[in-house]
Design an enzyme around this catalytic site. Structure first.
Site, PDB file in Angstrom:
ATOM      1  N   LYS A  68       0.830  -1.215   0.000  1.00 21.96           N
ATOM      2  CA  LYS A  68       0.000   0.000   0.000  1.00 21.96           C
ATOM      3  C   LYS A  68       0.863   1.264   0.000  1.00 21.96           C
ATOM      4  CE  LYS A  68      -2.442   0.817   3.743  1.00 21.96           C
ATOM      5  NZ  LYS A  68      -2.112  -0.494   4.289  1.00 21.96           N
ATOM      6  N   THR A  70       3.954   1.521  -0.996  1.00 23.78           N
ATOM      7  CA  THR A  70       4.678   1.548  -2.263  1.00 23.78           C
ATOM      8  C   THR A  70       3.814   2.141  -3.370  1.00 23.78           C
ATOM      9  OG1 THR A  70       5.913  -0.408  -1.557  1.00 23.78           O
ATOM     10  CG2 THR A  70       5.983   0.129  -3.895  1.00 23.78           C
ATOM     11  N   ARG A  91       2.100   8.090   7.213  1.00 22.33           N
ATOM     12  CA  ARG A  91       2.378   7.941   8.648  1.00 22.33           C
ATOM     13  C   ARG A  91       3.863   7.694   8.876  1.00 22.33           C
ATOM     14  NH1 ARG A  91      -0.894   2.972  10.276  1.00 22.33           N
ATOM     15  NH2 ARG A  91      -0.267   2.389   8.180  1.00 22.33           N
ATOM     16  N   LYS A 102       7.963  -6.614  10.006  1.00 23.59           N
ATOM     17  CA  LYS A 102       7.814  -5.936   8.732  1.00 23.59           C
ATOM     18  C   LYS A 102       9.110  -5.402   8.139  1.00 23.59           C
ATOM     19  CE  LYS A 102       4.819  -2.471   6.573  1.00 23.59           C
ATOM     20  NZ  LYS A 102       3.789  -1.446   6.794  1.00 23.59           N
ATOM     21  N   ALA A 270      -3.702   0.932  12.661  1.00 24.50           N
ATOM     22  CA  ALA A 270      -5.123   0.926  12.302  1.00 24.50           C
ATOM     23  C   ALA A 270      -5.884  -0.218  12.951  1.00 24.50           C
ATOM     24  CB  ALA A 270      -5.287   0.846  10.786  1.00 24.50           C
ATOM     25  N   PHE A 298      -3.554  -0.711   7.165  1.00 26.28           N
ATOM     26  CA  PHE A 298      -4.156  -2.031   6.942  1.00 26.28           C
ATOM     27  C   PHE A 298      -5.260  -1.966   5.885  1.00 26.28           C
ATOM     28  CE2 PHE A 298      -2.413  -2.832  11.358  1.00 26.28           C
ATOM     29  CZ  PHE A 298      -1.367  -3.617  10.913  1.00 26.28           C
ATOM     30  N   PHE A 378       3.502  -8.139  -9.100  1.00 22.01           N
ATOM     31  CA  PHE A 378       4.677  -8.880  -8.659  1.00 22.01           C
ATOM     32  C   PHE A 378       5.243  -9.645  -9.854  1.00 22.01           C
ATOM     33  CE2 PHE A 378       3.240  -7.619  -4.644  1.00 22.01           C
ATOM     34  CZ  PHE A 378       4.135  -7.981  -3.647  1.00 22.01           C
ATOM     35  N   TRP A 406       7.142  -0.897  -7.921  1.00 20.13           N
ATOM     36  CA  TRP A 406       8.353  -1.373  -7.248  1.00 20.13           C
ATOM     37  C   TRP A 406       9.521  -1.354  -8.224  1.00 20.13           C
ATOM     38  CZ3 TRP A 406      12.359  -4.729  -7.344  1.00 20.13           C
ATOM     39  CH2 TRP A 406      13.052  -4.942  -6.137  1.00 20.13           C
TER      40      TRP A 406
END
Length: 552
Positions: A68, A70, A91, A102, A270, A298, A378, A406
């Site tokens: 998200k 990214t 954030r 993470k 969240a 999230f 991906f 990405w």
């Protein structure tokens, strides 16, 4: 290359150059070195009108990854490439997930915000200021009890917990005040993670310093022996706690790899908090840029719902478009595929897992806001899978664009950006999920049935008691902030996909009067997470020349 290696090879622009892109002079920022700054809160900003607001959210997260942040960064860069004056509002990362599961939390690949290492670690000290302010209040509460307790606080009914910005399960439930009589009054206590604290929520919802002080003064720290609430104002330390946050309240300015301005400020989770960056940061971006791209934590069932129902009324602006991020990999997991089988093409599993995305599309459209799906590509995604996902979205009357940010940064999201520009030009009529004068039970029911797709809400005996108490105290009309697992639309992380006919179990309600909402704790959600068996910290290192590796 890894994300951190890509970030370290980037030649950043001086922060004064980034500020100039937003029309800010060097006098309107406070520099933290060459590449970071805080934006001063000036009256001139308040006079400007808002630009367009784009909210990025996602499906329920899985171990396959969604990306998200990214996509948020890539979309902001794509808008800049399309010659739009854009800014990103994100954030701040918490050290908990950075050191835990993470790793870094600043985007990925060629769609990142930099300086990546600084932002993920100490940044400008906001998290430390919040932690210190929170624990100063805790120390003042216990000192008040020790020094005679003129407010008649019941040590068994203290609501205010200490905090730490790291996952530490050993501190969830503790006993303090042990030892000699001069060591304080023994009582049970506990730690939350800093990003779940009410001070974090207050920082992210405060409109200025005066509002910050008002909100801090309203915090309920506990109850007296005769069960009357006690606030920070009654403890006479509102000013002291506020001054510890006088710099933390100012939004932070950095940049993307493509030098798009990024305002990063505040970081409530969240799943256990309201999941949005600060009102001041988003409002600043809206006034300085024509397009602001922001995200909520999230899935759409958590962060986006709270953006719409908690943040937007304070912000004074609702989204002009919503982007829901989904991946083929994650949807296959929601369709029952194991993580080690995700490399294989599986159209039936993708079709089954689409039910999760479908639920989020419906819940966001329920607000009356235009929606587009961003398919975060991906390398193992097949052409057939990507085409099928776009087809499924089209069958739900929702545009879907493949974004390969990405690998390609903003240029990988140009089609998505063009669709966002089209959607933001449409007329829309925002429809709130619930009315302000509805009681807490009705509001929770609305969230559960309209956003989660659940059938009913079951309240524990304790929660039912609290509902009656809150009604007597006049707190029953406040917004609700649901604390729920991020992995499922239900309150059970094992119920993936789009479950139906389930109940949400509310075990406890926590008043957060300073933040301006009531937290509903559901299922087994924890406000102090734990570290995994192999934490991300075990892969991090610092070279002799100061180069960081392994952050992500």
């Amino acid at each position: 290359m890894t994300d951190i290696e890509i970030a370290q090879q980037t030649k950043m622009e001086k922060i004064t150059q980034i500020a100039a892109k937003l029309g800010l002079t060097s006098d309107q920022i406070e520099q933290y070195g060459d590449y970071k700054a805080k934006i001063k809160l000036t009256p001139e900003q308040a006079e400007k009108s808002f630009g367009k607001l784009v909210l990025v959210t996602s499906i329920n997260p899985t171990p396959a990854g969604e990306g998200k942040s990214t996509v948020t960064v890539g979309l902001g860069d794509a808008l800049t490439q399309l010659h739009q004056k854009a800014a990103i509002a994100l954030r701040e990362p918490s050290l908990g997930p950075v050191m835990g599961m993470k790793g870094g939390a600043t985007g990925g690949g060629y769609s990142q915000v930099v300086p990546m290492e600084d932002i993920n670690l100490h940044f400008t000290g906001d998290m430390h200021a919040l932690t210190t302010a929170n624990n100063t209040l805790a120390a003042l509460i216990d000192n008040h009890i020790y020094q005679g307790n003129s407010l008649n606080l019941d040590p068994r009914r203290i609501l205010w917990k200490r905090v730490l910005d790291i996952n530490d399960r050993a501190l969830r439930h503790i006993v303090i005040g042990l030892g000699s009589p001069t060591s304080g009054v023994p009582r049970e206590d506990g730690f939350d993670i800093t990003v779940a604290s009410e001070l974090m929520a207050i920082l992210c919802l405060a409109e200025d310093l005066a509002d910050l002080k008002r909100r801090i003064g309203r915090i309920v720290i506990g109850y007296t022996y005769d069960k009357k609430p006690v606030t920070v104002d009654q403890l006479h330390v509102t000013g002291a706690i506020s001054l510890l946050l006088k710099d933390a309240i100012k939004p932070n300015l950095v940049q993307t790899l493509a030098h798009t301005p990024a305002i990063i400020h505040g970081g409530p989770f969240a799943n256990i908090a309201h999941g949005c960056n600060s009102v001041l940061a988003t409002r600043t971006a809206l006034k300085l840029a024509d397009y602001t791209v922001t995200e909520a934590g999230f899935g759409a069932d958590l962060g986006a719902e709270k953006f719409m129902d908690i943040k937007a009324p304070v912000l004074g602006k609702t989204p002009d478009a919503v982007v829901i991020v989904a991946t083929v990999r994650a949807l296959k997991m929601h369709g029952g595929v194991a993580k080690d089988q995700l490399q294989l093409e599986n159209i039936p599993a993708l079709t089954a897992g689409f039910a999760n995305l479908q639920r989020h599309i419906a819940s966001m459209k329920r607000y009356g806001v235009p929606v587009v799906v961003a398919i975060n590509q991906f390398t193992a995604d097949t052409a057939a899978e990507l085409a099928k996902l776009q087809e499924l979205c089209q069958q739900n009357n929702t545009p879907a664009e493949v974004a390969n940010v990405w690998a390609h940064g903003g240029s990988g999201a140009l089609n998505l950006a063009k669709e966002v520009l089209r959607l933001t030009k449409q007329d829309s009529q925002f429809v709130p999920l619930y009315q302000a004068d509805m009681d807490l039970t009705a509001k929770i029911n609305q969230v559960v049935t309209q956003i989660y797709g659940g059938q009913k809400v079951e309240f524990s005996a304790k929660a039912k008691r609290q509902l009656r108490q809150f009604k007597r105290r006049g707190w029953d009309k406040l917004p609700v902030c649901m604390a729920k697992t991020q992995y499922s639309l239900s309150d059970s992380p094992k119920l993936i996909g789009a479950p139906t006919d389930f109940a949400i179990h509310v075990r406890e309600l926590v008043p957060k009067l300073g933040a301006g909402f009531i937290v509903a704790l559901t299922g087994n959600v924890l406000t102090m997470p734990g570290l995994p068996k192999v934490p991300a910290a075990s892969k991090m290192d610092l070279a002799d020349d100061g180069t960081i590796s392994g952050l992500y």
